[in-house]
Enzyme design. Structure first.
Site, PDB file in Angstrom:
ATOM      1  NE  ARG A  22     -10.313  -1.400   6.316  1.00  0.00           N
ATOM      2  CZ  ARG A  22     -11.438  -0.919   5.795  1.00  0.00           C
ATOM      3  NH1 ARG A  22     -11.809  -1.277   4.578  1.00  0.00           N
ATOM      4  NH2 ARG A  22     -12.184  -0.088   6.495  1.00  0.00           N
ATOM      5  NE  ARG A  26     -12.087  -3.919  10.199  1.00  0.00           N
ATOM      6  CZ  ARG A  26     -11.690  -2.645  10.152  1.00  0.00           C
ATOM      7  NH1 ARG A  26     -12.314  -1.797   9.367  1.00  0.00           N
ATOM      8  NH2 ARG A  26     -10.681  -2.228  10.882  1.00  0.00           N
ATOM      9  CB  SER A 106      -1.312 -18.075  -5.604  1.00  0.00           C
ATOM     10  OG  SER A 106      -0.121 -17.328  -5.704  1.00  0.00           O
ATOM     11  CG  ASP A 128       2.598  -9.909 -13.682  1.00  0.00           C
ATOM     12  OD1 ASP A 128       3.281  -8.873 -13.598  1.00  0.00           O
ATOM     13  OD2 ASP A 128       2.986 -11.019 -13.272  1.00  0.00           O
ATOM     14  NE  ARG A 163      21.147  10.957 -23.971  1.00  0.00           N
ATOM     15  CZ  ARG A 163      21.659  11.210 -22.773  1.00  0.00           C
ATOM     16  NH1 ARG A 163      20.902  11.158 -21.689  1.00  0.00           N
ATOM     17  NH2 ARG A 163      22.938  11.515 -22.656  1.00  0.00           N
TER      18      ARG A 163
END
Ligand code: F6P
Length: 320
Positions: A22, A26, A106, A128, A163
């Site tokens: 966006r 824009r 990329s 990440d 646990r």
């Protein structure tokens, strides 16, 4: 002077990618550029899946996870002849420059396209947080909060049953998601690629906690450390007295509405990317360092050492 730019998302999707799209659209339109969307990352460039975007196309997407442009991992893009098809498709439309939103893989494609005459600017879109040229990647904050939300829930049942929860989180080869979700949770142990712990030491610490009548133990582990996290949990059960249960959070970590932090980061970075293209820059990537938006040459960025957050590690012991 450029007049037409494209935008694509590539690699694993990340919350906030839509806000970055966006911002690019824009800002581009504001400066009188024509802006084109490319579907499914580099694949759409090669397959000529490119279309003009107007301001309405990006209305009402700030709160949406995923990416409206789709994404892909295209290994063939390493091949110069495949990239040439992409360049030809851009040239025939008169598109001079591109914003690539994705991870380090990329970025390499963006650098190579720049060397072939299409100026590209990379934005760090990945959960990440593994790109050293920025303090934060777009999507990391949302993902961290998703993990914390999930671990809060697992913690409830773990404590009820006394646990040990062994929770595997994403991050590829970067431990930031594990380290910081672990700190946020006050986890008993955090195991990451930067800070691995020998198995015997893990068992010994958990044994001590069990013998000290601790009601539960939370162990956060980065993905790709243990080939089988369920087998690891079984070994904990045998060695420590705790009944250990493994949980792999999986792709739930990549979805959901982006946090305010990610939306703002994406907006700032997207607008900066357009400024860079208007200045004639290419082969660079945008980052945020000390709350300032900056840009680096992509090769330099990929050489930078990642912060291993050593100073944060001491918190694990101090706050235990
Ligand atoms: O790079 C983002 C990421 O979610 C990593 O954390 C993970 O290792 C990888 O992508 C998983 O990718 P995919 O969904 O393609 O299997």
């Amino acid at each position: 002077m450029i007049s037409k730019i494209g935008v694509l998302t590539s690699g694993g999707d990340a919350p906030g990618m839509n806000c970055a799209i966006r911002a690019v659209v824009r800002a581009g339109l504001k400066y009188g550029l024509e802006v084109f969307g490319v579907m499914d990352g580099y694949k759409g460039l090669v397959e000529d899946d490119i279309f003009p975007m107007d301001r309405h196309y990006v209305s009402n997407i700030v709160n949406r996870g995923g990416t409206i442009l789709g994404t892909a991992r295209l290994r063939e893009f390493k091949d110069q002849t495949v990239r040439q098809i992409a360049v030809d498709n851009l040239r025939k439309r008169g598109i001079d420059a591109l914003v690539v939103i994705g991870g380090d893989g990329s970025y390499m494609g963006a650098k190579k396209l720049t060397e072939m005459g299409i100026n590209c600017v990379g934005l760090p879109g990945t959960i990440d947080n593994d790109i050293a040229s920025t303090d934060y990647t777009i999507g990391y904050d949302t993902c961290l909060n998703t993990i914390v939300d999930a671990v809060d829930k697992i913690r409830d049942t773990t404590e009820s049953h006394q646990r040990c929860a062994v929770i595997e989180v994403m991050g590829n080869h970067c431990g930031d998601l594990a380290l910081f979700s672990g700190i946020a949770e006050g986890a008993e142990m955090i195991i990451t690629p930067d800070h691995p712990i020998p198995e015997e030491e893990v068992f010994e610490s958990l044994r001590q906690l069990h013998d000290a009548k601790r009601k539960r133990a939370i162990v956060i582990v980065s993905e790709k450390i243990y080939p089988d996290i369920f087998a690891f949990a079984e070994r904990i059960t045998k060695a420590t007295g705790f009944e250990a249960k493994a949980e792999v959070l999986g792709r739930i970590q990549r979805g959901g509405s982006p946090s305010a932090f990610d939306r703002i980061l994406a907006a700032r970075m997207g607008a900066h990317a357009v400024d860079c293209l208007l200045d004639g820059k290419g082969g660079i990537c945008v980052g945020m360092v000390n709350n300032k938006i900056v840009d680096y040459d992509i090769y330099e960025a990929l050489q930078l050492p990642r912060d291993k957050h050593v100073s944060v590690l001491r918190l694990i012991d101090i706050l235990k």
